[in-house]
Write an enzyme that holds these catalytic residues in place. Structure first.
Site, PDB file in Angstrom:
ATOM      1  CB  CYS A 161      -0.947  -0.050   1.203  1.00 57.97           C
ATOM      2  SG  CYS A 161      -2.108   1.303   1.323  1.00 57.97           S
ATOM      3  CG  ASP A 183      -6.474  -0.913  -5.748  1.00 54.30           C
ATOM      4  OD1 ASP A 183      -7.135   0.053  -5.331  1.00 54.30           O
ATOM      5  OD2 ASP A 183      -5.347  -1.215  -5.315  1.00 54.30           O
ATOM      6  CG  HIS A 190      -5.815  -1.160  -1.986  1.00 59.92           C
ATOM      7  ND1 HIS A 190      -4.791  -0.726  -2.787  1.00 59.92           N
ATOM      8  CD2 HIS A 190      -5.487  -0.812  -0.719  1.00 59.92           C
ATOM      9  CE1 HIS A 190      -3.875  -0.135  -2.035  1.00 59.92           C
ATOM     10  NE2 HIS A 190      -4.273  -0.179  -0.780  1.00 59.92           N
TER      11      HIS A 190
END
Length: 292
Positions: free
Chosen positions: A172, A229, A261
């Site tokens: 991330c 995502d 995600h």
């Protein structure tokens, strides 16, 4: 408890109340995670890697601006091990990130996860994602982050690591940092970036994104992204692929069509087992193919 949602983030949980520190390091690295797991439907998918046969625990790293906490894992006993830096996600060095270092240690690496937000604030004390963005990320310079990662390499060199065999992986927020570090550190052999943002607003603190450094990478990066995502549009993935091709980079990008995600985050509802397991196998093959 507070539901946390960021653009491109699947909801997670952080406590609404402050958590007392248990010493300088331990409180920073562990607060809040147990409550997060108990409150999440993903608790059944949680992976735990034990520390038996490993040298694992909290450390302090001396940087250009004082000490920061970190968590490290390595095979127990003497030896010189290849080094993998772990760039944490937006929630800091909690138990999931620590577990990843132990997974890497079981593969024969000295893995280090520095707390890269330490000077800006303790995210375990913040109530929601807006506070993390406003109080921490808005004051965090990329230059400081890259320097702290360099300091972790120095620590590894002094504690059984071989910085001549250096890799990085990040998740991330740390996925973006992985690309930037590959353009920064000439000793790096390879990187693996998990769903890191590729484009964004250029500011004095965050002047460049992966799309901007595609032609400057000093080591190949494997990018792992989810086709579902919502925070990292596939058109930005295509842009980076084109930029890497133009630059003649050996980097590669793998997109998992059904993955959201944070598909590797086994402590969150976003966990996508098939994609996560395939990505972990690709990480191992990538590092081995590049001398790690």
């Amino acid at each position: 408890m507070t539901d946390l949602t960021l653009s491109g983030e699947t909801p997670g949980i952080l406590p609404d109340f402050p958590i007392d520190r248990r010493g300088f390091i331990a409180g920073v690295l562990s607060a809040g995670f147990a409550l997060a797991v108990r409150s999440s439907p993903a608790s059944e998918t949680l992976i735990h890697t034990g520390s038996e046969g490993l040298a694992s625990g909290e450390i302090e790293i001396e940087t250009a601006n004082g000490k920061i906490p970190a968590y490290r894992s390595a095979p127990a006993g003497s030896g010189t091990f290849p080094v993998i830096l772990v760039a944490h996600e937006i929630f800091g060095v909690h138990e999931h990130i620590r577990d990843i270092t132990r997974r890497l240690a079981r593969l024969g690496y000295l893995a280090i996860a520095p707390e890269l937000f330490h000077r800006q604030g303790d995210v375990s004390r913040l109530k929601n994602i807006d506070e993390i963005r406003g109080q921490v990320l808005s004051r965090l310079p990329d230059e400081q982050v890259l320097s702290d990662l360099d300091a972790a390499v120095v620590w590894a060199d002094e504690h059984g690591g071989d910085p001549g065999r250096l890799g990085i992986t990040g998740f991330c927020w740390g996925g973006r940092i992985t690309w930037l570090y590959a353009a920064h550190q000439p000793r790096l052999k390879a990187g693996v970036a998990w769903y890191g943002r590729l484009v964004g607003e250029h500011t004095a603190l965050t002047p460049r994104y992966p799309i901007d450094v595609a032609g400057e990478l000093k080591a190949p990066v494997l990018g792992l992204y989810g086709g579902q995502d919502q925070g990292i549009p596939l058109d930005t993935v295509k842009q980076l692929r084109a930029a890497l091709k133009t630059a003649g980079s050996a980097s590669e990008i793998q997109v998992y069509p059904d993955a959201p995600h944070a598909f590797y985050a086994d402590y969150r509802p976003s966990y996508h087992k098939a994609s996560a397991e395939d990505g972990w196998q690709r990480l191992q093959a990538w590092f081995k193919a590049h001398g790690l």
